[in-house]
Design a protein around this motif. Structure first.
Motif, PDB file in Angstrom:
ATOM      1  N   ARG A   1      -4.257   4.317  -4.387  1.00  0.00           N
ATOM      2  CA  ARG A   1      -4.388   2.939  -3.926  1.00  0.00           C
ATOM      3  C   ARG A   1      -4.230   2.011  -5.113  1.00  0.00           C
ATOM      4  O   ARG A   1      -4.438   2.411  -6.254  1.00  0.00           O
TER       5      ARG A   1
ATOM      6  N   ALA B   1      -4.843 -10.559   2.330  1.00  0.00           N
ATOM      7  CA  ALA B   1      -5.029 -10.897   0.917  1.00  0.00           C
ATOM      8  C   ALA B   1      -5.810 -12.208   0.764  1.00  0.00           C
ATOM      9  O   ALA B   1      -5.384 -13.261   1.232  1.00  0.00           O
TER      10      ALA B   1
ATOM     11  N   TYR C   1      -1.424   2.318  -9.023  1.00  0.00           N
ATOM     12  CA  TYR C   1      -1.716   3.211  -7.892  1.00  0.00           C
ATOM     13  C   TYR C   1      -2.205   4.583  -8.372  1.00  0.00           C
ATOM     14  O   TYR C   1      -2.005   5.577  -7.686  1.00  0.00           O
TER      15      TYR C   1
ATOM     16  N   VAL D   1      -2.692 -15.441  -2.697  1.00  0.00           N
ATOM     17  CA  VAL D   1      -2.485 -14.583  -3.876  1.00  0.00           C
ATOM     18  C   VAL D   1      -2.187 -15.412  -5.126  1.00  0.00           C
ATOM     19  O   VAL D   1      -2.169 -16.636  -5.092  1.00  0.00           O
TER      20      VAL D   1
ATOM     21  N   GLU E   1       1.326  -5.345   2.832  1.00  0.00           N
ATOM     22  CA  GLU E   1       0.052  -4.938   3.434  1.00  0.00           C
ATOM     23  C   GLU E   1      -0.039  -5.468   4.866  1.00  0.00           C
ATOM     24  O   GLU E   1      -0.493  -4.785   5.783  1.00  0.00           O
ATOM     25  N   ARG E   2       0.425  -6.690   5.040  1.00  0.00           N
ATOM     26  CA  ARG E   2       0.381  -7.313   6.352  1.00  0.00           C
ATOM     27  C   ARG E   2       1.324  -6.583   7.335  1.00  0.00           C
ATOM     28  O   ARG E   2       0.983  -6.384   8.492  1.00  0.00           O
TER      29      ARG E   2
ATOM     30  N   PHE F   1      -5.355  -6.622  -6.888  1.00  0.00           N
ATOM     31  CA  PHE F   1      -4.163  -6.932  -7.681  1.00  0.00           C
ATOM     32  C   PHE F   1      -4.070  -8.382  -8.139  1.00  0.00           C
ATOM     33  O   PHE F   1      -4.892  -9.218  -7.787  1.00  0.00           O
TER      34      PHE F   1
ATOM     35  N   THR G   1      -7.475  -7.140  -0.562  1.00  0.00           N
ATOM     36  CA  THR G   1      -7.182  -7.117   0.876  1.00  0.00           C
ATOM     37  C   THR G   1      -8.277  -6.387   1.631  1.00  0.00           C
ATOM     38  O   THR G   1      -8.083  -5.950   2.756  1.00  0.00           O
TER      39      THR G   1
ATOM     40  N   ILE H   1      -1.953 -15.325   3.782  1.00  0.00           N
ATOM     41  CA  ILE H   1      -1.924 -14.609   2.505  1.00  0.00           C
ATOM     42  C   ILE H   1      -2.336 -15.596   1.411  1.00  0.00           C
ATOM     43  O   ILE H   1      -1.800 -16.699   1.330  1.00  0.00           O
TER      44      ILE H   1
ATOM     45  N   ALA I   1      -3.812   5.271   7.971  1.00  0.00           N
ATOM     46  CA  ALA I   1      -4.182   4.549   6.746  1.00  0.00           C
ATOM     47  C   ALA I   1      -2.996   3.684   6.340  1.00  0.00           C
ATOM     48  O   ALA I   1      -1.862   3.984   6.683  1.00  0.00           O
ATOM     49  N   THR I   2      -3.284   2.584   5.633  1.00  0.00           N
ATOM     50  CA  THR I   2      -2.181   1.713   5.202  1.00  0.00           C
ATOM     51  C   THR I   2      -2.181   1.557   3.689  1.00  0.00           C
ATOM     52  O   THR I   2      -3.219   1.640   3.049  1.00  0.00           O
ATOM     53  N   VAL I   3      -0.996   1.355   3.139  1.00  0.00           N
ATOM     54  CA  VAL I   3      -0.861   1.012   1.721  1.00  0.00           C
ATOM     55  C   VAL I   3       0.397   0.164   1.587  1.00  0.00           C
ATOM     56  O   VAL I   3       1.357   0.333   2.340  1.00  0.00           O
ATOM     57  N   SER I   4       0.353  -0.791   0.652  1.00  0.00           N
ATOM     58  CA  SER I   4       1.540  -1.628   0.424  1.00  0.00           C
ATOM     59  C   SER I   4       2.111  -1.337  -0.952  1.00  0.00           C
ATOM     60  O   SER I   4       1.363  -1.191  -1.920  1.00  0.00           O
ATOM     61  N   TYR I   5       3.434  -1.242  -1.020  1.00  0.00           N
ATOM     62  CA  TYR I   5       4.100  -1.123  -2.314  1.00  0.00           C
ATOM     63  C   TYR I   5       4.899  -2.381  -2.643  1.00  0.00           C
ATOM     64  O   TYR I   5       5.642  -2.397  -3.624  1.00  0.00           O
ATOM     65  N   GLY I   6       4.744  -3.407  -1.820  1.00  0.00           N
ATOM     66  CA  GLY I   6       5.451  -4.658  -2.106  1.00  0.00           C
ATOM     67  C   GLY I   6       6.940  -4.418  -2.274  1.00  0.00           C
ATOM     68  O   GLY I   6       7.567  -3.758  -1.449  1.00  0.00           O
TER      69      GLY I   6
ATOM     70  N   LEU J   1      -5.797  -3.365  -1.370  1.00  0.00           N
ATOM     71  CA  LEU J   1      -5.164  -3.678  -2.648  1.00  0.00           C
ATOM     72  C   LEU J   1      -6.102  -4.470  -3.556  1.00  0.00           C
ATOM     73  O   LEU J   1      -6.824  -5.356  -3.104  1.00  0.00           O
TER      74      LEU J   1
ATOM     75  N   LEU K   1       3.403  -7.942  -2.216  1.00  0.00           N
ATOM     76  CA  LEU K   1       2.392  -6.896  -2.004  1.00  0.00           C
ATOM     77  C   LEU K   1       1.527  -7.252  -0.803  1.00  0.00           C
ATOM     78  O   LEU K   1       1.240  -6.413   0.056  1.00  0.00           O
ATOM     79  N   ALA K   2       1.117  -8.508  -0.745  1.00  0.00           N
ATOM     80  CA  ALA K   2       0.289  -8.964   0.370  1.00  0.00           C
ATOM     81  C   ALA K   2       1.084  -8.913   1.672  1.00  0.00           C
ATOM     82  O   ALA K   2       0.548  -8.530   2.719  1.00  0.00           O
ATOM     83  N   LEU K   3       2.366  -9.264   1.593  1.00  0.00           N
ATOM     84  CA  LEU K   3       3.220  -9.221   2.781  1.00  0.00           C
ATOM     85  C   LEU K   3       3.406  -7.773   3.260  1.00  0.00           C
ATOM     86  O   LEU K   3       3.356  -7.492   4.459  1.00  0.00           O
TER      87      LEU K   3
END
Lengths: 420, 161
Positions: free
Chosen positions: A208, A253, A204, A276, B114-115, A232, A248, A274, B135-140, A230, B110-112
């Motif tokens: 991002r 994803a 990040y 991945v 984001e979702r 990744f 994404t 999803i 804005a969106t960001v995912s940290y899983g 993302l 991470l994908a989850l």
């Protein structure tokens, strides 16, 4: 004359590489049951040291010890310390003899019965005895089995710090911890390039999650993919020409294939689920991946054009982290049990036949050794998440790290040239 | 006595008149004028612009079920309150962070995440918040709120940009 000699050597080398190529491709197709049996007896005699200094003797004993561990780890050998064991059991075997003279270490491999010398190698007695010992072990493995040894391989992973997760590298036996990043960010999903000199990862750094490549020789980081959203979970195709990753940018994803020659990005999956964790087959023609298109995450296999999609796992409601063995005939993956623990399984990639390998704590993120005989994974069986290794069949589970919280291991290919 | 005073005054006037041109020649006048306004004269405007009565900007996090990104009933209530808040602060932009518990792989999570962030964003947009502000960001699973309390980590945070 010199010119002719050189040409002859070149032609010889070329023809050798042509002959040897099919051997290393998927034509060598060992079946599961063939892996364990038929170990070669090897007697490691104490190395002969001509000059008696305590320092030198300690050094030489260390080398012996490391070589012995490497050869035992390789699964090709039964190790003995004295030929008496061969005599008692009336068996054949190899005797490994070493002698140290000044700054030179000579290793001789002898057939026990015929007393014939199989091979002799000389090494410079360097200060980095771990590196030297691993080189000796790999040479012994290659001379006696024809397979590439894994004693010089490394494992890259993420470890927890006060400010996030940094990348580091250790030898395959857990020694020589080498930090790679120091950017006080989250550095995730390290994945080796097939040349063993670069590592893909996501971080990040710019707010991002983008994809970067870490050049281990030049010690620089280059941006590779920074699409919206993302970038990744990358993996490099074993033939080195492509990178498969998840993006994404199109809403959720999806898996994409980046051709490194044409710089073209191809979308391989296209649905509202999803998609991945892509993992290449060793022939770079198929990709195993995780999708929740059925309602929960399961492992699927597709070709590199996104076609011929088939579901692989039909056991349990949460299967992730596929890792395709370099031998091609096993996929390791992680399944969530009814008790909510996560365990590592293996299966045939074409005929779903799950075999559970782990039982203590949570065990996740399997990655194969380049010889396909070992698996490194993250486990919290000792409390926090640490790296462990085991044999392909789940035997000999051992701890690789302690005193750090580590995850996301990726086992390097066999180094073609030296990596630091 | 009076004559003496007068004489002194005249003498002083003479000195001033005689001295002034000389000085001006040597050094041009650099007058610093400080306008002093008597304190009482500073007027506080009576019609000071009054801030509208609005509560402090607080955006609450929402929670999700395991491996789900559906907005739960309790989460929809929270999102409605968050949307009302954002309507009171039309200039504020928000980053929606999606998070997951440690169960499952980091990649899938991470994908989850984001979702989940996208689900929260879409819900706020439905409630009339401009998508340009979100804005969106995912940290899983990387930034757990409480590593010992898994359900509390399945969440979205709303950070003011």
């Amino acid at each position: 004359m010199e010119y002719i000699k050189r040409t002859a050597i070149l032609v010889l080398a070329l023809s050798f590489s042509l002959i040897s190529k099919p051997l290393f491709a998927q034509d060598v197709y060992l079946r599961l049951t063939d892996y364990g049996g038929g170990k070669t007896n090897i007697v490691i005699e104490p190395f002969f040291v001509s000059r008696l200094s305590d320092e030198l003797i300690t050094k030489v004993r260390n080398i012996e010890h490391i070589v012995k561990n490497d050869l035992e780890y390789s699964l090709y050998f039964e190790i003995y310390s004295d030929t008496i064991f061969l005599i008692q059991s009336d068996s054949q075997g190899i005797v490994l003899k070493g002698s140290v003279d000044n700054e030179r270490l000579s290793i001789v491999l002898e057939d026990f019965l015929s007393r014939e010398t199989i091979a002799r190698r000389d090494y410079k007695l360097s200060t980095d005895i771990r590196k030297l010992s691993h080189t000796i072990s790999d040479d012994v493995v290659e001379i006696l089995t024809g397979e590439k040894g894994i004693a010089s391989t490394k494992i890259v992973f993420s470890y927890k710090t006060a400010t996030g997760k940094e990348l580091a590298m250790i030898d395959y036996d857990g020694f020589t911890f080498t930090p790679l990043t120091k950017n006080e960010n989250f550095n995730l999903f390290p994945a080796w390039a097939p040349d063993g000199k670069r590592v893909l990862f996501s971080t990040y750094l710019r707010g991002r999650l983008n994809l970067y490549v870490f050049d281990l020789e030049r010690r620089v980081i280059e941006s590779l993919s920074s699409f919206q959203g993302l970038n990744f979970a990358p993996c490099w195709s074993p033939d080195g020409t492509k990178i498969c990753l998840s993006l994404t940018k199109d809403g959720n994803a999806e898996i994409y294939l980046l051709d490194l020659e044409t710089k073209k990005l191809n979308r391989l999956t296209n649905n509202r689920a999803i998609d991945v964790s892509p993992a290449f087959s060793p022939n770079s023609r198929e990709i195993a991946f995780v999708s929740d298109r059925s309602g929960n995450p399961q492992i699927y296999v597709m070709d590199i054009y996104g076609g011929n999609v088939r579901r692989l796992t039909y056991h349990g409601s949460y299967n992730t982290s596929p890792a395709w063995s370099p031998r091609g005939d096993i996929i390791a993956y992680v399944s969530r049990e009814d008790d909510n623990s996560q365990q590592i399984y293996i299966t045939d990639p074409y005929d779903f036949s799950p075999i559970r390998l782990t039982y203590d704590g949570n065990n996740e993120e399997p990655s194969w050794s380049p010889d396909g005989l070992h698996i490194v994974f993250a486990s919290n069986r000792h409390g926090r998440y640490e790296l462990c290794t085991m044999n392909w069949d789940g035997s000999r589970q051992r701890r690789l790290t302690n005193s750090i919280t580590a995850n996301g291991p990726d086992w390097s290919p066999v180094p073609r040239l030296s990596i630091n | 006595m009076r004559y003496f005073k007068l004489a002194t005054l005249l003498f002083l006037i003479f000195v001033v008149f005689a001295g002034c041109p000389k000085k001006q020649e040597v050094k041009p006048a650099e007058e610093i004028t400080v306008e002093e306004i008597p304190y009482e004269e500073v007027k506080i405007p009576e019609e000071f612009p009054i801030e509208p009565e609005r509560p402090e900007l607080v955006l609450n996090r929402i929670f999700f079920d395991f491996d789900k990104s559906d907005i739960r009933v309790d989460a929809s209530e929270t999102l409605k309150r968050n949307a009302d808040m954002l309507k009171l602060y039309p200039d504020v932009k928000v980053i929606i962070e999606g998070h997951c518990c440690e169960i499952g792989t980091a990649e899938y999570n991470l994908a989850l995440g984001e979702r989940r962030a996208a689900a929260a964003r879409d819900y706020l947009v439905m409630l009339g918040i401009s998508p340009d502000r979100l804005a969106t960001v995912s940290y899983g699973e990387e930034k757990p709120l409480d590593p010992t309390d898994l359900p509390r980590n399945r969440r979205c945070e709303f950070l003011i940009r």
